[in-house]
Motif scaffolding. Structure first.
Motif, PDB file in Angstrom:
ATOM      1  N   PHE A  30      41.806  35.760  45.726  1.00 19.43           N
ATOM      2  CA  PHE A  30      41.801  36.615  44.531  1.00 19.43           C
ATOM      3  C   PHE A  30      40.382  36.887  44.016  1.00 19.43           C
ATOM      4  O   PHE A  30      40.188  37.819  43.232  1.00 19.43           O
ATOM      5  N   GLY A  31      39.436  36.080  44.412  1.00 23.24           N
ATOM      6  CA  GLY A  31      38.055  36.286  44.000  1.00 23.24           C
ATOM      7  C   GLY A  31      37.636  35.526  42.768  1.00 23.24           C
ATOM      8  O   GLY A  31      36.461  35.262  42.570  1.00 23.24           O
ATOM      9  N   SER A  32      38.576  35.177  41.905  1.00 28.59           N
ATOM     10  CA  SER A  32      38.277  34.411  40.693  1.00 28.59           C
ATOM     11  C   SER A  32      39.584  33.931  40.074  1.00 28.59           C
ATOM     12  O   SER A  32      40.663  34.467  40.359  1.00 28.59           O
ATOM     13  N   ALA A  33      39.482  32.933  39.219  1.00 26.47           N
ATOM     14  CA  ALA A  33      40.667  32.457  38.499  1.00 26.47           C
ATOM     15  C   ALA A  33      41.130  33.493  37.484  1.00 26.47           C
ATOM     16  O   ALA A  33      42.331  33.607  37.213  1.00 26.47           O
ATOM     17  N   VAL A  36      43.406  35.829  39.204  1.00 24.64           N
ATOM     18  CA  VAL A  36      44.714  35.201  39.424  1.00 24.64           C
ATOM     19  C   VAL A  36      45.549  35.274  38.150  1.00 24.64           C
ATOM     20  O   VAL A  36      46.726  35.678  38.176  1.00 24.64           O
ATOM     21  N   TYR A  37      44.943  34.895  37.039  1.00 29.96           N
ATOM     22  CA  TYR A  37      45.664  34.866  35.763  1.00 29.96           C
ATOM     23  C   TYR A  37      46.140  36.260  35.353  1.00 29.96           C
ATOM     24  O   TYR A  37      47.303  36.439  34.957  1.00 29.96           O
ATOM     25  N   ASP A  38      45.274  37.245  35.464  1.00 28.54           N
ATOM     26  CA  ASP A  38      45.653  38.602  35.063  1.00 28.54           C
ATOM     27  C   ASP A  38      46.775  39.150  35.929  1.00 28.54           C
ATOM     28  O   ASP A  38      47.719  39.773  35.422  1.00 28.54           O
ATOM     29  N   ARG A  39      46.672  38.908  37.239  1.00 28.45           N
ATOM     30  CA  ARG A  39      47.735  39.363  38.136  1.00 28.45           C
ATOM     31  C   ARG A  39      49.030  38.617  37.863  1.00 28.45           C
ATOM     32  O   ARG A  39      50.131  39.202  37.906  1.00 28.45           O
ATOM     33  N   PHE A  40      48.928  37.340  37.569  1.00 24.40           N
ATOM     34  CA  PHE A  40      50.102  36.510  37.259  1.00 24.40           C
ATOM     35  C   PHE A  40      50.845  37.076  36.051  1.00 24.40           C
ATOM     36  O   PHE A  40      52.087  37.153  36.048  1.00 24.40           O
ATOM     37  N   LEU A  41      50.114  37.463  35.025  1.00 22.98           N
ATOM     38  CA  LEU A  41      50.749  38.039  33.831  1.00 22.98           C
ATOM     39  C   LEU A  41      51.392  39.379  34.134  1.00 22.98           C
ATOM     40  O   LEU A  41      52.464  39.700  33.591  1.00 22.98           O
ATOM     41  N   ASP A  43      52.658  40.544  37.083  1.00 22.65           N
ATOM     42  CA  ASP A  43      53.876  40.520  37.926  1.00 22.65           C
ATOM     43  C   ASP A  43      54.740  39.287  37.696  1.00 22.65           C
ATOM     44  O   ASP A  43      55.618  38.969  38.485  1.00 22.65           O
ATOM     45  N   LYS A  44      54.464  38.589  36.576  1.00 19.52           N
ATOM     46  CA  LYS A  44      55.259  37.412  36.179  1.00 19.52           C
ATOM     47  C   LYS A  44      55.282  36.321  37.250  1.00 19.52           C
ATOM     48  O   LYS A  44      56.298  35.638  37.436  1.00 19.52           O
ATOM     49  N   GLY A  45      54.177  36.165  37.941  1.00 16.62           N
ATOM     50  CA  GLY A  45      54.027  35.062  38.879  1.00 16.62           C
ATOM     51  C   GLY A  45      54.370  35.366  40.323  1.00 16.62           C
ATOM     52  O   GLY A  45      54.186  34.496  41.188  1.00 16.62           O
ATOM     53  N   LYS A  46      54.854  36.571  40.612  1.00 15.86           N
ATOM     54  CA  LYS A  46      55.245  36.895  41.991  1.00 15.86           C
ATOM     55  C   LYS A  46      54.068  36.794  42.959  1.00 15.86           C
ATOM     56  O   LYS A  46      54.243  36.468  44.129  1.00 15.86           O
ATOM     57  N   CYS A  47      52.867  37.037  42.462  1.00 18.80           N
ATOM     58  CA  CYS A  47      51.687  37.024  43.331  1.00 18.80           C
ATOM     59  C   CYS A  47      51.410  35.656  43.935  1.00 18.80           C
ATOM     60  O   CYS A  47      50.732  35.551  44.961  1.00 18.80           O
ATOM     61  N   ALA A  53      55.551  26.557  45.399  1.00 17.76           N
ATOM     62  CA  ALA A  53      56.992  26.565  45.127  1.00 17.76           C
ATOM     63  C   ALA A  53      57.278  27.192  43.767  1.00 17.76           C
ATOM     64  O   ALA A  53      56.408  27.281  42.903  1.00 17.76           O
ATOM     65  N   LEU A  54      58.529  27.596  43.587  1.00 17.94           N
ATOM     66  CA  LEU A  54      58.928  28.229  42.330  1.00 17.94           C
ATOM     67  C   LEU A  54      58.742  27.288  41.152  1.00 17.94           C
ATOM     68  O   LEU A  54      58.386  27.728  40.049  1.00 17.94           O
ATOM     69  N   ALA A  55      58.985  25.996  41.364  1.00 18.08           N
ATOM     70  CA  ALA A  55      58.811  25.027  40.271  1.00 18.08           C
ATOM     71  C   ALA A  55      57.355  24.990  39.819  1.00 18.08           C
ATOM     72  O   ALA A  55      57.067  24.873  38.619  1.00 18.08           O
ATOM     73  N   GLN A  56      56.431  25.096  40.747  1.00 16.49           N
ATOM     74  CA  GLN A  56      55.013  25.085  40.393  1.00 16.49           C
ATOM     75  C   GLN A  56      54.615  26.377  39.674  1.00 16.49           C
ATOM     76  O   GLN A  56      53.804  26.355  38.743  1.00 16.49           O
ATOM     77  N   ILE A  57      55.190  27.485  40.097  1.00 20.82           N
ATOM     78  CA  ILE A  57      54.949  28.754  39.394  1.00 20.82           C
ATOM     79  C   ILE A  57      55.469  28.668  37.965  1.00 20.82           C
ATOM     80  O   ILE A  57      54.842  29.175  37.027  1.00 20.82           O
ATOM     81  N   GLU A  58      56.585  27.980  37.792  1.00 20.84           N
ATOM     82  CA  GLU A  58      57.145  27.824  36.450  1.00 20.84           C
ATOM     83  C   GLU A  58      56.223  26.981  35.570  1.00 20.84           C
ATOM     84  O   GLU A  58      56.072  27.266  34.372  1.00 20.84           O
ATOM     85  N   PHE A  59      55.597  25.941  36.148  1.00 17.80           N
ATOM     86  CA  PHE A  59      54.615  25.160  35.386  1.00 17.80           C
ATOM     87  C   PHE A  59      53.507  26.067  34.864  1.00 17.80           C
ATOM     88  O   PHE A  59      53.093  25.970  33.703  1.00 17.80           O
ATOM     89  N   LEU A  60      53.035  26.947  35.725  1.00 21.86           N
ATOM     90  CA  LEU A  60      51.969  27.868  35.323  1.00 21.86           C
ATOM     91  C   LEU A  60      52.455  28.849  34.268  1.00 21.86           C
ATOM     92  O   LEU A  60      51.722  29.202  33.344  1.00 21.86           O
ATOM     93  N   ARG A  61      53.696  29.300  34.400  1.00 21.90           N
ATOM     94  CA  ARG A  61      54.249  30.246  33.427  1.00 21.90           C
ATOM     95  C   ARG A  61      54.306  29.619  32.033  1.00 21.90           C
ATOM     96  O   ARG A  61      54.006  30.276  31.027  1.00 21.90           O
ATOM     97  N   GLU A  62      54.673  28.348  31.976  1.00 22.03           N
ATOM     98  CA  GLU A  62      54.741  27.651  30.689  1.00 22.03           C
ATOM     99  C   GLU A  62      53.368  27.557  30.034  1.00 22.03           C
ATOM    100  O   GLU A  62      53.263  27.565  28.802  1.00 22.03           O
TER     101      GLU A  62
END
Length: 368
Positions: A30-33, A36-41, A43-47, A53-62
């Motif tokens: 991604f080139g930078s954190a 990653v964060y902006d893309r995560f917001l 597409d709601k973590g799909k990236c 795992a989905l559980a780890q993506i959920e940790f990040l979502r929280e």
């Protein structure tokens, strides 16, 4: 301490608690954190589905909400907690060479104390009183010779090692298996604060608020050995966390020393097994200093002397860190740093003017 948005996004990414090489691949891809964060917001973590795992993506979502991010940064500010990655000039060079370097590290205290000669002391929480006393004495004597002691802040051997080092005048480094804002063990809160106050360092891969989980410690142990030129085993069972540190040290090509301990005690089995397998025997700090060819190390500088050292830029810091380990030729420095000839020559001249580096015969350099 001032933080950038990238610092906050790096800290956020560690809440996934994925393997360090996965974190590094995400940052590389991604080139930078921040990216990653902006893309995560967006597409709601799909990236991040290809990476974790989905559980780890959920940790990040929280942790991705504005409220959670704000609270995390408040804790980091309150604790004066920094975060560094492998692309940072202050990232410990000793860790870059291990098989599984941490992609990101949280720290409190002075990273510069890793620039000197570092040895780890490890062992059981349930050490015999005479072994605890021996640990304190050995750590103090090594510290008096200018050696920084690294350990894990646990009760028993770790605590004796940190306290002995503080008594000897050199800084000590504690690798924690939890967030740096967590007191684990609770009884070592004062020791934690004293380590930082005396110019030492606290380090962790785990983000603010992370509790001490059993599986954190074996993973953490690779960093203890990775930061060290040698590992000293004082007392432990053959199957123990301390022995995992030794195994990491052997894999990393570090020296291993074993204290003979009490014959017949189950807690000394680990050290005795290491001695049978060829680990170096020692009975005093003097044995280790001579074996490491550090017996001519100058005493640790006082706090006042450390404060008087001039500020160094990132290039000078890297050169000085290498020469703090051993004398090196110009060609060795060029290979180790990757600096071109004008940069390396200019910075060596500046370090010499500052009184930190001296020129030796054969186009070799060493610290003053």
């Amino acid at each position: 301490m001032r933080y950038t948005r990238e610092d906050g996004c790096r800290a956020w990414l560690t809440y996934a608690q994925v393997h360090s090489d996965v974190v590094q691949k995400i940052l590389d891809d991604f080139g930078s954190a921040e990216a990653v964060y902006d893309r995560f917001l967006q597409d709601k973590g799909k990236c991040l589905k290809p990476y974790m795992a989905l559980a780890q993506i959920e940790f990040l979502r929280e942790q991705a909400t504005p409220e959670a991010m704000h609270l995390m940064m408040l804790v980091m500010q309150r604790e004066q907690m920094g975060i560094i990655g492998m692309d940072d000039a202050r990232y410990p060079d000793m860790l870059r060479s291990i098989a599984d370097p941490p992609a990101l590290l949280f720290y409190r205290g002075d990273l510069d104390c890793l620039m000197g000669k570092c040895i780890s002391i490890v062992g059981t929480r349930k050490a015999a009183p005479n072994t605890t006393d021996a640990t304190f004495k050995i750590a103090r004597e090594l510290s008096q010779a200018g050696v920084t002691i690294i350990s894990g802040l646990a009760m028993g051997i770790d605590t004796a090692a940190h306290m002995g080092c503080l008594e000897g005048g050199s800084p000590t480094v504690a690798l924690m298996g939890c967030g740096l804002d967590i007191d684990y063990p609770v009884s070592n809160h004062d020791l934690k604060e004293r380590i930082v106050a005396k110019g030492g360092l606290l380090l962790s891969e785990y983000p603010p608020g992370s509790p001490a989980m059993p599986w954190h410690f074996p993973v953490r142990n690779r960093i203890i050995s990775g930061l060290s030129r040698a590992v000293i085993m004082m007392e432990a069972l053959i199957r123990s966390g301390s022995m995992t540190t030794v195994n990491h040290a052997l894999d990393q090509g570090r020296e291993v020393y074993a204290y003979p301990g009490n014959i017949g005690s189950e807690w000394a089995e680990g050290a005795h097994q290491l001695l049978r397998d060829g680990a170096s025997y020692f009975a005093s700090a003097k044995d280790i200093l001579e074996d490491m060819h550090w017996d001519d190390v100058a005493p640790a500088p006082s706090t006042q002397q450390k404060a008087a050292l001039p500020p160094l830029n990132d290039t000078q810091r890297k050169i000085f860190a290498l020469l703090n380990q051993r004398e090196m030729s110009y060609d060795e420095l060029a290979d180790a740093t990757g600096f071109d000839a004008p940069t390396l020559s200019g910075e060596l001249t500046m370090l010499s003017i500052l009184g930190l580096v001296k020129s030796l015969p054969g186009k070799t350099f060493g610290k003053v």
